[in-house]
Scaffold this active site. Structure first.
Site, PDB file in Angstrom:
ATOM      1  N   LYS A 198      21.572  68.200  41.915  1.00  0.00           N
ATOM      2  CA  LYS A 198      22.495  67.499  41.025  1.00  0.00           C
ATOM      3  C   LYS A 198      21.776  66.508  40.113  1.00  0.00           C
ATOM      4  O   LYS A 198      22.081  66.400  38.921  1.00  0.00           O
ATOM      5  CB  LYS A 198      23.581  66.798  41.844  1.00  0.00           C
ATOM      6  CG  LYS A 198      24.520  67.754  42.561  1.00  0.00           C
ATOM      7  CD  LYS A 198      25.627  67.006  43.285  1.00  0.00           C
ATOM      8  CE  LYS A 198      26.523  67.979  44.045  1.00  0.00           C
ATOM      9  NZ  LYS A 198      27.192  68.944  43.156  1.00  0.00           N
ATOM     10  N   ALA A 228      18.547  66.453  39.083  1.00  0.00           N
ATOM     11  CA  ALA A 228      17.735  67.144  38.092  1.00  0.00           C
ATOM     12  C   ALA A 228      18.612  67.842  37.060  1.00  0.00           C
ATOM     13  O   ALA A 228      18.313  67.817  35.850  1.00  0.00           O
ATOM     14  CB  ALA A 228      16.818  68.151  38.779  1.00  0.00           C
ATOM     15  N   ASN A 229      19.696  68.472  37.497  1.00  0.00           N
ATOM     16  CA  ASN A 229      20.596  69.144  36.564  1.00  0.00           C
ATOM     17  C   ASN A 229      21.181  68.170  35.552  1.00  0.00           C
ATOM     18  O   ASN A 229      21.230  68.454  34.344  1.00  0.00           O
ATOM     19  CB  ASN A 229      21.737  69.821  37.323  1.00  0.00           C
ATOM     20  CG  ASN A 229      21.308  71.077  38.056  1.00  0.00           C
ATOM     21  OD1 ASN A 229      20.213  71.585  37.865  1.00  0.00           O
ATOM     22  ND2 ASN A 229      22.180  71.580  38.902  1.00  0.00           N
ATOM     23  N   GLU A 260      23.138  62.976  46.942  1.00  0.00           N
ATOM     24  CA  GLU A 260      22.198  63.883  47.617  1.00  0.00           C
ATOM     25  C   GLU A 260      20.896  63.180  47.974  1.00  0.00           C
ATOM     26  O   GLU A 260      19.910  63.828  48.313  1.00  0.00           O
ATOM     27  CB  GLU A 260      21.922  65.105  46.736  1.00  0.00           C
ATOM     28  CG  GLU A 260      23.106  66.043  46.618  1.00  0.00           C
ATOM     29  CD  GLU A 260      22.804  67.303  45.826  1.00  0.00           C
ATOM     30  OE1 GLU A 260      23.474  68.326  46.066  1.00  0.00           O
ATOM     31  OE2 GLU A 260      21.897  67.284  44.963  1.00  0.00           O
ATOM     32  N   GLY A 276      38.041  71.749  37.576  1.00  0.00           N
ATOM     33  CA  GLY A 276      37.659  73.110  37.238  1.00  0.00           C
ATOM     34  C   GLY A 276      38.466  73.630  36.062  1.00  0.00           C
ATOM     35  O   GLY A 276      38.591  72.973  35.022  1.00  0.00           O
ATOM     36  N   GLY A 300      41.009  71.464  34.152  1.00  0.00           N
ATOM     37  CA  GLY A 300      40.620  70.352  33.298  1.00  0.00           C
ATOM     38  C   GLY A 300      40.181  69.132  34.088  1.00  0.00           C
ATOM     39  O   GLY A 300      39.474  69.241  35.087  1.00  0.00           O
ATOM     40  N   ASP A 335      29.319  81.997  36.015  1.00  0.00           N
ATOM     41  CA  ASP A 335      28.773  81.233  37.137  1.00  0.00           C
ATOM     42  C   ASP A 335      29.091  79.764  36.916  1.00  0.00           C
ATOM     43  O   ASP A 335      28.646  79.177  35.930  1.00  0.00           O
ATOM     44  CB  ASP A 335      27.255  81.462  37.221  1.00  0.00           C
ATOM     45  CG  ASP A 335      26.586  80.613  38.290  1.00  0.00           C
ATOM     46  OD1 ASP A 335      27.292  80.072  39.159  1.00  0.00           O
ATOM     47  OD2 ASP A 335      25.349  80.489  38.238  1.00  0.00           O
ATOM     48  N   ASP A 338      27.654  69.164  36.758  1.00  0.00           N
ATOM     49  CA  ASP A 338      26.470  68.426  36.301  1.00  0.00           C
ATOM     50  C   ASP A 338      26.372  68.453  34.778  1.00  0.00           C
ATOM     51  O   ASP A 338      25.990  67.466  34.144  1.00  0.00           O
ATOM     52  CB  ASP A 338      25.206  69.022  36.918  1.00  0.00           C
ATOM     53  CG  ASP A 338      25.205  68.934  38.433  1.00  0.00           C
ATOM     54  OD1 ASP A 338      25.761  67.963  38.971  1.00  0.00           O
ATOM     55  OD2 ASP A 338      24.647  69.842  39.075  1.00  0.00           O
TER      56      ASP A 338
END
Length: 305
Positions: free
Chosen positions: A41, A43-44, A137, A219, A222, A244, A250
Site C-alpha cells: 500500500k 509503495a503503491n 501495514e 468500490g 463510489g 483488476d 491506493d
C-alpha cells in the site's frame, strides 16, 4: 530537496493469481494465470503520487533479497526518492487472488515492513511541511510516532487505516484525512457498512474522532465524504471494463494527495481521484496500471449525489 509528499509505509512483492473463483476448503483449484509485480500500500500510493507529478519521499523497509531490489527499482523508475528505504530481513509479500469479474482478496506476509522503527524516522523528513501519508501495514508504534511528529511540524496527515486496526483516540485527533473502505469502516465503528446510507452514518461517527475529513470508499458504489461543511455521496466514475481492482484504493489515495497538495476543493479532489482510480482498474497489476497525469488531464469532475 523539498518534497511534496512523505509516504511512510509498506512495500510488498505481489504474486497475483488470476482465477475464475476461490477454491472451497480442501479443494485444489486450477488458476488461469500467474503474475508477479511490486506492490504494498505504501509503495503503491507513493507511485501514484509520483505518476501525477508530485515529489515523493518514501520511507520503509525491504528485505535483503531479490524482491527488495525489485521493489526499490520500481519506485526509482517512477521517480520516487528511495534513499530512506532500509534493507533488512526478507521482503514483505502479498498473495493476491483476482477473480474473473475483477474483484480480489489477498494475504500479506509482513516481512521487512515490520522491521522499520521509530528510530528510522528523522525530524528532517518533516521540513517544509509535506503531506504525510500512512497506512497500517507497518508497526502501530511507527504510525503513532509519525503522526505525532507530523502534527508537531505542522504537516497535514492522511491515514489509510488498512488493514484496519484500532487507532488510539489521541492519534486520530491529529489525523486530517482518514481514508478507508467499507470493511475498514465497519471495524472502526463496530457497525455493518454495506450501503451508502450506512457509510454516511459511519462517516459521521468517525468525523467526530479526527481533525478533518473522512472518506469511505465503496468500490463501484463510489465514496462517501464527511467534512465540516458537507456529508455527501459521490458516485464512482464510469469504467469501460473492470479487469483488476488491485491497488484501486491506493490509486484513489495518490490522486487525492495530488489535489491536497495542489490546494484544490474537496469536491473536485474526489471527482479527480475517482477518475484516476477508474482508469487504474482497466489493467492488471497495481503500480503498472496507475495512470499518469497526462492520462487524466481531460477527466470530468463527478457531481455529488
Amino acid at each position: 530537496m523539498q518534497y511534496d509528499v512523505l509516504v511512510v509505509g509498506s512495500l510488498n512483492y505481489d504474486i497475483l493469481i488470476q482465477q475464475d473463483r476461490l477454491p472451497q476448503l480442501g479443494e485444489t483449484f486450477t488458476g488461469n494465470a500467474l503474475m508477479t509485480m511490486p506492490g504494498g500500500k505504501g509503495a503503491n500510493q507513493a507511485v501514484q503520487c509520483a505518476r501525477l507529478g508530485l515529489r515523493v519521499n518514501m520511507v520503509g523497509c525491504v528485505g535483503q533479497d531479490l524482491y527488495g531490489q525489485e521493489l526499490i527499482q520500481s519506485l526509482e523508475k517512477h521517480g520516487v526518492q528511495t534513499a530512506n528505504i532500509k534493507r533488512s530481513g526478507t521482503s514483505g509479500v502479498g498473495i493476491v487472488q483476482i477473480l474473473s469479474e475483477g474483484d480480489y482478496c489477498s494475504t500479506i506476509i509482513k516481512g521487512a515492513n515490520y522491521l522499520i522503527g521509530s528510530n528510522d524516522i528523522s525530524p528532517a523528513f518533516f521540513q517544509h511541511a509535506p503531506l504525510v501519508i500512512l497506512q497500517s501495514e507497518i508497526p502501530e508504534s511507527v504510525v503513532n510516532d509519525v503522526v505525532e511528529q507530523a502534527s508537531a511540524h505542522g504537516c497535514p496527515v492522511l491515514l489509510n487505516n488498512a488493514p484496519a486496526r484500532h487507532i488510539h483516540e489521541a492519534v486520530l485527533k491529529k489525523v486530517n484525512y482518514l481514508v478507508i473502505n467499507e470493511t475498514e469502516a465497519a471495524l472502526m465503528t463496530g457497525e455493518s457498512v454495506t450501503d451508502v446510507e450506512a457509510a454516511r452514518r459511519a462517516a459521521g461517527q468517525l468525523f467526530e474522532k479526527i481533525n478533518g475529513v473522512v472518506i469511505i470508499t465503496l468500490g463501484e458504489k463510489g465514496s462517501v465524504v464527511k467534512s465540516a461543511s458537507l456529508l455527501q455521496h459521490f458516485p464512482a466514475s464510469p469504467c469501460k471494463q473492470v479487469v483488476d481492482t488491485t491497488g484501486a484504493g491506493d490509486s484513489f489515495i495518490g490522486a487525492l494527495a495530488y489535489n491536497i497538495v495542489q490546494g484544490n476543493a474537496l469536491q473536485d479532489a474526489i471527482g479527480f481521484a475517482s477518475r484516476v482510480s477508474a482508469l487504474s482498474v482497466q489493467k492488471y497489476g497495481g503500480q503498472s496500471s496507475f495512470p499518469a497525469l497526462s492520462d487524466v488531464q481531460g477527466a470530468c469532475h463527478v457531481t455529488p449525489a
